[in-house]
Design a protein around this motif. Sequence first.
Motif, PDB file in Angstrom:
ATOM      1  N   GLU A 140       0.838  -1.209   0.000  1.00  0.00           N
ATOM      2  CA  GLU A 140       0.000   0.000   0.000  1.00  0.00           C
ATOM      3  C   GLU A 140       0.869   1.252   0.000  1.00  0.00           C
ATOM      4  O   GLU A 140       0.559   2.244  -0.696  1.00  0.00           O
ATOM      5  CB  GLU A 140      -0.916  -0.014   1.230  1.00  0.00           C
ATOM      6  N   ALA A 141       1.957   1.214   0.784  1.00  0.00           N
ATOM      7  CA  ALA A 141       2.859   2.372   0.809  1.00  0.00           C
ATOM      8  C   ALA A 141       3.521   2.568  -0.553  1.00  0.00           C
ATOM      9  O   ALA A 141       3.679   3.708  -1.020  1.00  0.00           O
ATOM     10  CB  ALA A 141       3.926   2.176   1.894  1.00  0.00           C
ATOM     11  N   ASN A 142       3.899   1.470  -1.198  1.00  0.00           N
ATOM     12  CA  ASN A 142       4.500   1.561  -2.531  1.00  0.00           C
ATOM     13  C   ASN A 142       3.500   2.132  -3.545  1.00  0.00           C
ATOM     14  O   ASN A 142       3.880   2.890  -4.446  1.00  0.00           O
ATOM     15  CB  ASN A 142       4.969   0.187  -2.987  1.00  0.00           C
ATOM     16  N   LEU A 143       2.227   1.746  -3.400  1.00  0.00           N
ATOM     17  CA  LEU A 143       1.198   2.260  -4.302  1.00  0.00           C
ATOM     18  C   LEU A 143       1.079   3.779  -4.165  1.00  0.00           C
ATOM     19  O   LEU A 143       1.020   4.505  -5.170  1.00  0.00           O
ATOM     20  CB  LEU A 143      -0.144   1.581  -3.985  1.00  0.00           C
ATOM     21  N   VAL A 144       1.066   4.247  -2.932  1.00  0.00           N
ATOM     22  CA  VAL A 144       0.979   5.701  -2.705  1.00  0.00           C
ATOM     23  C   VAL A 144       2.189   6.392  -3.301  1.00  0.00           C
ATOM     24  O   VAL A 144       2.068   7.432  -3.977  1.00  0.00           O
ATOM     25  CB  VAL A 144       0.874   5.984  -1.184  1.00  0.00           C
ATOM     26  N   GLN A 168       6.815  -3.916  -4.838  1.00  0.00           N
ATOM     27  CA  GLN A 168       5.504  -4.412  -5.267  1.00  0.00           C
ATOM     28  C   GLN A 168       4.358  -3.557  -4.742  1.00  0.00           C
ATOM     29  O   GLN A 168       4.461  -2.895  -3.710  1.00  0.00           O
ATOM     30  CB  GLN A 168       5.304  -5.845  -4.785  1.00  0.00           C
ATOM     31  N   ILE A 169       3.255  -3.636  -5.486  1.00  0.00           N
ATOM     32  CA  ILE A 169       2.026  -2.943  -5.109  1.00  0.00           C
ATOM     33  C   ILE A 169       0.889  -3.959  -5.159  1.00  0.00           C
ATOM     34  O   ILE A 169       1.067  -5.061  -5.688  1.00  0.00           O
ATOM     35  CB  ILE A 169       1.745  -1.758  -6.066  1.00  0.00           C
ATOM     36  N   PRO A 170      -0.298  -3.643  -4.610  1.00  0.00           N
ATOM     37  CA  PRO A 170      -1.423  -4.583  -4.672  1.00  0.00           C
ATOM     38  C   PRO A 170      -1.722  -5.000  -6.109  1.00  0.00           C
ATOM     39  O   PRO A 170      -1.712  -4.181  -7.019  1.00  0.00           O
ATOM     40  CB  PRO A 170      -2.576  -3.794  -4.049  1.00  0.00           C
ATOM     41  N   GLN A 171      -1.979  -6.299  -6.298  1.00  0.00           N
ATOM     42  CA  GLN A 171      -2.190  -6.842  -7.640  1.00  0.00           C
ATOM     43  C   GLN A 171      -3.315  -6.131  -8.384  1.00  0.00           C
ATOM     44  O   GLN A 171      -3.220  -5.899  -9.593  1.00  0.00           O
ATOM     45  CB  GLN A 171      -2.511  -8.344  -7.532  1.00  0.00           C
ATOM     46  N   ALA A 172      -4.352  -5.804  -7.700  1.00  0.00           N
ATOM     47  CA  ALA A 172      -5.518  -5.188  -8.358  1.00  0.00           C
ATOM     48  C   ALA A 172      -5.195  -3.832  -8.972  1.00  0.00           C
ATOM     49  O   ALA A 172      -5.921  -3.352  -9.851  1.00  0.00           O
ATOM     50  CB  ALA A 172      -6.661  -5.052  -7.353  1.00  0.00           C
ATOM     51  N   LYS A 173      -4.102  -3.197  -8.510  1.00  0.00           N
ATOM     52  CA  LYS A 173      -3.770  -1.852  -8.984  1.00  0.00           C
ATOM     53  C   LYS A 173      -2.646  -1.840 -10.015  1.00  0.00           C
ATOM     54  O   LYS A 173      -2.304  -0.778 -10.530  1.00  0.00           O
ATOM     55  CB  LYS A 173      -3.343  -0.989  -7.784  1.00  0.00           C
ATOM     56  N   VAL A 174      -2.081  -2.993 -10.329  1.00  0.00           N
ATOM     57  CA  VAL A 174      -0.909  -3.029 -11.206  1.00  0.00           C
ATOM     58  C   VAL A 174      -1.209  -2.447 -12.588  1.00  0.00           C
ATOM     59  O   VAL A 174      -0.499  -1.571 -13.087  1.00  0.00           O
ATOM     60  CB  VAL A 174      -0.396  -4.482 -11.340  1.00  0.00           C
TER      61      VAL A 174
END
Length: 640
Positions: A166-170, A208-214
Amino acid sequence: MEANDLSKSGNEEQDLNSVENTENKTPENVSSDTNSETSVEETSKPIESVEETTEETAKVEEEKPELDKVDLSVLSREKLVDRLRYITRNFEVLQIKDEVEDIKSIFYKIYHAELAVLKEKFLESGEPEENFAPPIDHFESEAKALIKDFKAKKSEVAHKIEAEKEANLVAKYEIIEAIKNLLNRQESLNETFHDFRELQQQFHKIGQIPQAKVRDVWDTYNLHVENFYDYVKINKELRDLDLKKNLVLKTELCEKAELLIDETAVVNSFKTLQKYHDRWREIGPVPKELKDELWERFKAATTKINQKHQEYFEGLKVQLAANLEAKTKLCEEVEEIVAGKIESPKQWEEKSKQLIAIQQKWKTIGFAPKKDNNTIYERFRGVCDKFFENKRTFFKDYKNEQSDNYNKKVELCELAEQLKDSTEWRKTSEALIKIQKDWKQIGPVPRRQSDAIWHRFRAACDFFFDNKSKNANKADASQVANLDKKVALIAEVKAFVNKEDNEETFKALQAFQKQFSEIGHVPYKEKDNVNQEFRNEINKHFDSLNMDEYHKNVQKFRNRIENLKNSGNSDDKVYQERHKLQLKLKQLEADITTWENNIGFFSKSKNADSMLKDFQRKIENGKRSIELLKEKIKMLNRID
């Protein structure tokens, strides 16, 4: 937009699963959509690359011991707890999670087996089942505590991984936003382009980030990258140079991917391909006129590798199923051995060799499917344990019986030794004859003690009767005359020529045997030699007779009985011979019952006729053998 994502598994723990766990998660073929340079089916599941670690973490990991392979199946509960304590304190959660589960399974199997034995003994003592309470087990308590602590660590790691994603996604969205804001900068083109490159590097370094957001992240990122290029309108020379550099890098990736097609290590090739796809996304755009051509080349190699990967796991499924079938057959073979009747030490030895050979064969067979692997192993180990438990029980009872017989014969030896110096010839002779009859009634003793105890008993008896014989001053004249008669009869048998009619020859030989047995005793020292010579000459004539095997076997066995009767320790030898024949009879009767039952099953098979004939032939031969065995046992019984 340069590249879409090859979808990855969102669960970090799946990366460490065995081949069996991933066999149903092979990637689908690359999509045939040519409008997207990197369009790939969403169902492909490449194995995640290992996250980069900080220098400090790397140093710590270098100091940790290496995780060695251990055969858990041979460890005791104490050793299993030691192993569990060691790995949970020295290794990462994801590195040991499978071994922890294996230790737990094996530990509690042994624990419950031992508990069942305690409970059985408790019930045998007459106590009611409801009063049984398991004793305090420190190994089980420690194992439970270690497993509980490990589960907490495992849960903490899983939450940490998700939080990092989640932190990587942000962070990635922040960089995309920063790239978007470059369009409004007032600085020089070179400075803006430099900042753009730095943002790109930061974007690729994020984990890595959550799969759903890749897919969404990559689509958004590539959109703003292209917008940036369009906005800054960098000079054609600089842009062409960048495009050429990207073309070289992507061409190299195509070549590397094509080399993977011929690799024999299919799983490793597939994992390497996922890294190539990650790198493809990181590389910037190529000249538009070559964009589709280059992507089609890369996609074609990807499709072939994916296909080999799928075929590999399909073949693995077939092999695992074949292994399960082979192991099931071995279980059935051992179960058949355990179900059969084993009534002598020799039979136990033969069956033990068969079972050990089966166990060796089991070791050469690979794993069964994971859902069946533990079950089939438990079945095999359980029936093998049952066999050896039955064997231990048999030999314990058998040794006890032989030990009792030995003690009884020792007592008879002591009685004979007390009488051997007696000069009351008549009274002592009757007493020793009574002792000898008692000796015959006692069963066999341990083999290593059989000859010694017999020689001791015979020595005491012979000592008395030799003294008695010496006291007579000379051999009885009638015995010497009987010896002359038997020697003359042997010469007559040697000179005898078989008749053309087998029946006449048979009657003549029987007459010789009757005549020989009717002649009285001979001097003791000549008895064995003259008896043996007579039987040898009679056997020669029987061997040359054109008789059926049944009667020939009966006659030969009659001569064998004569040998036993006139040999040392004859009672023990007659007893052992009868016991051996009885065991063969029981085994043969059991085999015939099994064959007759099998006929009903084989009648439905493709080769029914040949199999029926084979079993009927076995049954007929077996019945003939049974008749012969019964006749031999009757002959032995008549000796008593």
